[in-house]
Design an enzyme around this catalytic site. Structure first.
Site, PDB file in Angstrom:
ATOM      1  CD  GLU A  95      -4.813  -9.302 -14.048  1.00 38.71           C
ATOM      2  OE1 GLU A  95      -4.310  -9.628 -15.125  1.00 38.71           O
ATOM      3  OE2 GLU A  95      -5.633  -8.377 -13.936  1.00 38.71           O
ATOM      4  CB  CYS A 108     -10.510  -4.531  -7.854  1.00 42.72           C
ATOM      5  SG  CYS A 108     -11.333  -5.392  -9.198  1.00 42.72           S
ATOM      6  CB  CYS A 115     -14.240 -15.787 -16.531  1.00 44.16           C
ATOM      7  SG  CYS A 115     -15.968 -15.266 -16.428  1.00 44.16           S
ATOM      8  CB  CYS A 119     -17.905 -10.875 -21.803  1.00 44.59           C
ATOM      9  SG  CYS A 119     -19.161 -11.168 -20.535  1.00 44.59           S
ATOM     10  CB  CYS A 122     -13.979  -9.822 -20.790  1.00 47.05           C
ATOM     11  SG  CYS A 122     -13.264 -10.050 -19.164  1.00 47.05           S
ATOM     12  N   GLY A 162     -13.189 -13.321 -13.215  1.00 46.88           N
ATOM     13  CA  GLY A 162     -14.182 -14.315 -12.829  1.00 46.88           C
ATOM     14  C   GLY A 162     -15.567 -13.738 -12.634  1.00 46.88           C
ATOM     15  CB  SER A 194     -19.067  -6.423 -10.590  1.00 47.99           C
ATOM     16  OG  SER A 194     -19.370  -6.198 -11.952  1.00 47.99           O
ATOM     17  CB  SER A 217     -21.449  -6.316 -16.630  1.00 51.00           C
ATOM     18  OG  SER A 217     -20.464  -6.226 -15.632  1.00 51.00           O
ATOM     19  CG  HIS A 219     -21.029  -4.295 -20.864  1.00 49.74           C
ATOM     20  ND1 HIS A 219     -20.620  -3.242 -20.077  1.00 49.74           N
ATOM     21  CD2 HIS A 219     -20.402  -5.392 -20.348  1.00 49.74           C
ATOM     22  CE1 HIS A 219     -19.789  -3.677 -19.151  1.00 49.74           C
ATOM     23  NE2 HIS A 219     -19.645  -4.975 -19.281  1.00 49.74           N
ATOM     24  CG  ASN A 293      -8.398  -0.992 -20.892  1.00 45.18           C
ATOM     25  OD1 ASN A 293      -7.323  -1.077 -21.468  1.00 45.18           O
ATOM     26  ND2 ASN A 293      -8.614  -0.273 -19.825  1.00 45.18           N
ATOM     27  CB  CYS A 347     -10.108  -5.935 -17.934  1.00 41.40           C
ATOM     28  SG  CYS A 347     -10.944  -4.438 -17.439  1.00 41.40           S
TER      29      CYS A 347
END
Ligand code: SAH
Length: 359
Positions: A95, A108, A115, A119, A122, A162, A194, A217, A219, A293, A347
């Site tokens: 994406e 982005c 990945c 997490c 995600c 990723g 990131s 990140s 969190h 999300n 995401c």
């Protein structure tokens, strides 16, 4: 057996010069070609009018420019955000999100197909890592999305699917090629990477790509909580991670961003905001608060409160309260809505759906 020709976007300017020489062409053709590919975003050799037909034919036989192809497009209600699903030649979906602002369009991009960071909130990691993307595929993400959105970008964020520091070499090559002044001549200051917090990668970034902006990140405000949602937290503690971010700042003087996905009843309380503020106080940084999300199929909480329930994003009030507490401790913070939420495609969710249809 015939080997597949390499994509022209995989070459650095130097490599392209050597490649053209090996084809018996003048080295200055590399300048023209690089300007077409990166500067103008043209991938069709037949459009490169200042390159002689004979040279173009040779190139057509020895190289290609179709490492990625558009597979789907979604546009958000406001028309500012478009999400493009792109397909690699070996059948993976990735994406790319194009965001239009008044004068600062940004894109982005994904750095891996899948990945392996795991997490729990995600969607990108839900089916593991398929493979690393190449420098050329990342370049084509920018170029194809610009073509599809009919606009040019000023900023590139490596914040898609990723973990960029888990694919360091190709990410570095992409940044070097894309910012080469023979091509796009984009400033490295316009690029943000990131990471979930791969400490040696942050040090390499500081040493080798010092102008690139860093986003981390976080969190969670402590190791115990962070370990429940991010496996990488078991490898490096917050103290080790924040020390690496500090070294990065000392070396680059670029203000880091910390991303904090607000998860209802998990990491969004006033006490946790104060704990985070204490951790980040006296640092020159910006906190980006992003209400999680939520998506179907995501892993539930670990043991403890909320066990068994799906994770949900914090509400607007909780997010604003969290931001105010940080602000009161002089930690600048903004609240962001995850882009693409209204098209059900935030995401990694779009890719996940498509891969499930295919598999
Ligand atoms: N691997 C890198 C970059 C990709 S993810 C990283 O971890 O930073 C980009 C950002 O989106 C990260 O901050 C990630 O934690 C966040 N993210 C992932 N899933 C999300 C979700 N469901 N809601 C909100 N943010 C999410």
């Amino acid at each position: 057996m015939k080997t597949h020709p390499k994509d022209l976007f995989e070459y650095s300017f130097m490599e392209l010069t050597e490649f053209l020489e090996a084809l018996g062409e003048k080295p200055f053709r590399a300048k023209q070609l690089y300007a077409w590919l990166y500067g103008k975003g043209v991938t069709d050799l037949s459009e490169m009018m200042d390159i002689p037909a004979g040279t173009r034919e040779k190139l057509l036989r020895a190289a290609r420019t179709d490492a990625l192809a558009p597979a789907d497009a979604l546009r958000s209600e406001d028309g500012g955000t478009s999400k493009f699903l792109l397909k690699t030649r070996d059948g993976h979906f990735i994406e790319t999100v194009f965001m239009k602002y008044k004068s600062r369009n940004s894109v982005c991009i994904s750095t891996q197909a899948g990945c392996r960071m795991g997490c729990v909130f995600c969607a990108s990691g839900a089916s593991g890592l398929r493979r690393n993307l190449t420098a050329g595929e990342m370049a084509l993400e920018v170029i194809l999305s610009e073509r599809l959105a009919q606009a040019r970008v000023k900023n590139i964020v490596l914040m898609g699917i990723g973990e960029p520091l888990d694919n360091y070499n190709e990410v570095k090559r992409f940044i070097e090629n894309f910012t080469d002044d023979h091509g796009r001549d984009l400033s490295r200051r316009a690029i943000t990477l990131s990471t979930c917090g791969i400490v040696p990668g942050i040090d390499r970034l500081a040493a080798e790509l010092s102008q690139v902006n860093l986003a981390v990140s976080l969190h969670a405000p402590n190791d115990a909580l962070r370990e429940r949602i991010m496996p990488v937290a078991r490898r490096w503690t917050l103290a080790e991670l924040l020390a690496a971010v500090e070294r990065h700042y000392e070396a680059t003087h670029r203000r880091p961003t910390f991303e904090y996905a607000l998860i209802e009843g998990f990491n969004d309380s006033p006490a946790q905001a104060a704990e985070l503020a204490k951790l980040l106080r006296a640092r020159n940084c910006l906190v980006n608060l992003i209400p999680l999300n939520g998506a179907e199929g995501l892993s539930p909480y670990g043991a403890g409160a909320g066990a068994g329930k799906p994770m949900r994003g914090a509400g607007e009030d909780a997010a604003q309260r969290f931001r105010e507490i940080l602000g009161a401790h002089h930690v600048p913070a903004t609240v962001r809505r995850s882009l693409g939420a209204d098209i059900g495609a935030a995401c990694g969710q779009l890719r996940l759906r498509r891969e499930e249809e295919v598999l």
